[in-house]
Enzyme design. Structure first.
Site, PDB file in Angstrom:
ATOM      1  N   THR A 176      -4.703   8.858  -5.438  1.00 43.13           N
ATOM      2  CA  THR A 176      -4.801   8.955  -3.974  1.00 43.13           C
ATOM      3  C   THR A 176      -3.763   9.942  -3.442  1.00 43.13           C
ATOM      4  O   THR A 176      -4.065  10.750  -2.560  1.00 43.13           O
ATOM      5  CB  THR A 176      -4.600   7.567  -3.328  1.00 43.13           C
ATOM      6  N   GLU A 219       0.840  -1.211   0.000  1.00 44.12           N
ATOM      7  CA  GLU A 219       0.000   0.000   0.000  1.00 44.12           C
ATOM      8  C   GLU A 219       0.874   1.261   0.000  1.00 44.12           C
ATOM      9  O   GLU A 219       0.523   2.257  -0.622  1.00 44.12           O
ATOM     10  CB  GLU A 219      -0.942  -0.037   1.212  1.00 44.12           C
TER      11      GLU A 219
HETATM   12  N1  HSE Z   1      -8.333   6.805   3.700  1.00 45.18           N
HETATM   13  C1  HSE Z   1      -7.686   6.937   2.424  1.00 45.18           C
HETATM   14  C2  HSE Z   1      -7.917   8.345   1.897  1.00 45.18           C
HETATM   15  C3  HSE Z   1      -8.259   5.937   1.484  1.00 45.18           C
HETATM   16  O1  HSE Z   1      -9.057   8.798   1.939  1.00 45.18           O
HETATM   17  O2  HSE Z   1      -6.958   8.974   1.441  1.00 45.18           O
HETATM   18  C4  HSE Z   1      -7.635   5.947   0.128  1.00 45.18           C
HETATM   19  O3  HSE Z   1      -6.707   4.921  -0.004  1.00 45.18           O
END
Ligand code: HSE
Length: 305
Positions: A180, A128
């Site tokens: 992201t 990840e």
């Molecule tokens: N919690 C993370 C975010 C999830 O919102 O950036 C995305 O991988």
């Protein structure tokens, strides 16, 4: 044992107020990953999909997780990893987490390693980090544990599985790209106390609503005053999807993970299907290609098949 195949589910993270600390495993969609033992020391990656992901084991999440486990177990056994992704990369429903968690569970099985779920999340986290540049487990933990989980503390992986009432999840994935890493870079670095109070009140309400099977409380608590204000402008149709979904009876929803997918929770399959229709209308009108899913919660995480 020379071969293991797993189904590794999509996941819905954040659930509005639970930024980085809440996540839920979904029945649909899921990736299929097979690991075969091979002669020699290499990790060979093959893709059955057309997403053009790297086959270099150092640049591919699956390879990184496999290597982390091999290193820990001090083995140089060679493996072939065959990945069939049904969860489109960059969709916001845990595509990278599905690869990382799927390989962690499959490798644990084929190597007869007996790592527990928390340790498997730790291995998967290595992948990840490669994908998003940060350590968060709100997709990985539900992917491995199944159901809904709270990550009370990420560094120590204090993972708490939570009870939920029956829920139906409708997802729409408009085919636009939001990385992201970018969606994280635009988040506020500091929060006014008033905003923080609203957010933690809602996350406490949401968790209580799930545990007590209180749909009205879940509905009132599906609010996000931290990430949504800066991320939702990146997603065309966001307000209209939520408005129309609420009109046909959804409990609430918002951005799935870091987007661009949007999710809505509903009490019944009928409402969830109505929500899907409304989502379709919005994106047909906007002329943006999209994909929709209606799913229940996957009580089990990665499954060996
Ligand atoms: N919690 C993370 C975010 C999830 O919102 O950036 C995305 O991988």
């Amino acid at each position: 044992m020379n071969s293991v195949t797993v189904h590794t589910p999509a996941t819905l993270s954040n659930l509005c107020s639970g930024f980085d600390i809440l996540g839920m495993a979904l029945e649909q969609p899921y990736d299929v990953i097979t690991i075969n033992k091979i002669e020699g020391k290499d990790i060979v990656i093959k893709h059955l999909d057309n997403y053009g992901l790297s086959t270099d084991p150092k640049q591919n999440i699956a390879g990184v997780v496999m290597e982390a486990m091999r290193k820990n177990l001090q083995t140089e056994q060679g493996f072939e990893i065959i990945i069939d992704k049904k969860i489109k990369p960059g969709s916001g429903i845990g595509s990278s987490a599905a690869s990382a968690a799927g390989v962690a569970v499959a490798a644990n099985e084929i190597l007869q390693a007996n790592f527990n779920k928390q340790q498997l999340v730790q291995f998967a986290m290595e992948g990840e980090v490669l994908a998003s540049g940060s350590k968060h487990a709100d997709n990985l933990a539900p992917c491995i544990y199944g159901g809904l989980v709270l990550i009370r503390d990420t560094p120590t992986l204090d993972i708490i599985p939570l009870n939920t009432p029956e829920l139906f999840i409708t997802i729409v994935h408009p085919q636009i790209e939001i990385k992201t890493s970018y969606a994280r870079s635009i988040l506020p670095k500091d929060l006014p106390l008033k905003t923080a109070i609203t957010q933690w009140a809602n996350v406490a309400g949401l968790v209580t609503g799930f545990i007590q099977h209180d749909y009205s409380l879940i509905s009132r608590s599906l609010k996000d005053v931290v990430a949504e204000p800066v991320r939702s402008p990146l997603i065309p149709g966001f307000d209209e999807v939520r408005e129309r979904s609420m009109q046909v009876g959804a409990l609430g929803g918002g951005i799935s993970g870091s987007g661009p997918s949007l999710f809505m929770l509903s009490r019944t399959a009928e409402i969830a299907n109505e929500v899907e229709k409304e989502m379709r209308l919005v994106y047909v009108k906007l002329g943006i290609e999209f994909k929709t899913y209606v799913s229940t919660i996957a009580e089990q995480g990665v499954r060996i098949v």
